[in-house]
Enzyme design. Sequence first.
Site, short mmCIF file in Angstrom:
data_model
loop_
_atom_site.label_atom_id
_atom_site.label_comp_id
_atom_site.label_asym_id
_atom_site.label_seq_id
_atom_site.Cartn_x
_atom_site.Cartn_y
_atom_site.Cartn_z
N SER A 7 27.69 51.65 27.81
CA SER A 7 29.09 51.81 27.39
C SER A 7 29.20 52.14 25.90
O SER A 7 30.10 51.66 25.21
CB SER A 7 29.91 50.56 27.73
OG SER A 7 29.88 50.30 29.11
N ASP A 124 33.94 55.03 34.56
CA ASP A 124 35.15 54.68 35.30
C ASP A 124 35.85 55.86 35.95
O ASP A 124 36.90 55.69 36.57
CB ASP A 124 36.12 53.93 34.38
CG ASP A 124 35.71 52.49 34.17
OD1 ASP A 124 34.98 51.94 35.03
OD2 ASP A 124 36.12 51.89 33.17
N ARG A 199 39.09 50.56 41.15
CA ARG A 199 38.55 51.93 41.14
C ARG A 199 38.19 52.39 42.55
O ARG A 199 38.40 53.55 42.91
CB ARG A 199 37.33 52.01 40.24
CG ARG A 199 37.55 51.59 38.81
CD ARG A 199 38.43 52.55 38.06
NE ARG A 199 38.68 52.08 36.70
CZ ARG A 199 39.73 52.37 35.98
NH1 ARG A 199 40.70 53.13 36.46
NH2 ARG A 199 39.87 51.90 34.75
#
Length: 245
Positions: A7, A124, A199
């Site tokens: 990330s 994501d 998601r």
Amino acid sequence: MLDDLKSKVVVGQTLEVLEQAGIVVHAADDYMSFKVPGRQAYAAKSYTVQGDYPGSAAVLAAAAVTKSDVKIHRLAERSKQGERAVVDVLKMMEVPLTHENGTVHVKGNGILKAVEFDGDAATDAVLAMVAAAVFAEGTSRFYNVENLRYKECDRITDYLAELTRAGAKVEERRDEIIVHGMPEGVEGGVTINAHYDHRVIMALTVVGLRARQPLLIKDAHHVAKSYPQYFDHLRELGADVEWVK
């Protein structure tokens, strides 16, 4: 892992906002160490929060797999959000779209081409891209995505199990998702376990738009974690969505 940071894109966004607020952070190039001088103060100012690419990815994918004319505003072209890549991926899939003055305009015709994409920096948005690839011509490959396994659910094993149940042709690797496109659409007509993951819910909804029979997605209210208006917006765009008690 002690020798790598996942990330990185999100950390970069955080550092950018801190800098705009007048805070100095000395970050190593690999983001594995940081030095923050003391006695700093935040500078009060007006700040415009960017539009959300991860949530928008599902709407863009929905527009791409259907006949559509959809505009999403406040999506900055030069955003540091890694999920901004969804626009580039849809272009690679030959989806008719433009991205100008912060607006993404999709004129979907339901025709998509397969892609290969390194999803590490766009975690994501990967599930929405995979949902679009379900209906592409050819075989798509999303690689370097092992980090998906460590989210609200295992977004590789769990998600692909539900895609298979819906009739999609997908394969799982340790850090890859392989999608054998089905331009003719999937069968559907099954009940889907969303694994309490916002998601997964949004991505499976995209697949349902091209299913011959409806998909029933359990616990779909968990979409509220990041996008409470998601189903309302889909309805406004013309999707047939029904809440079932």
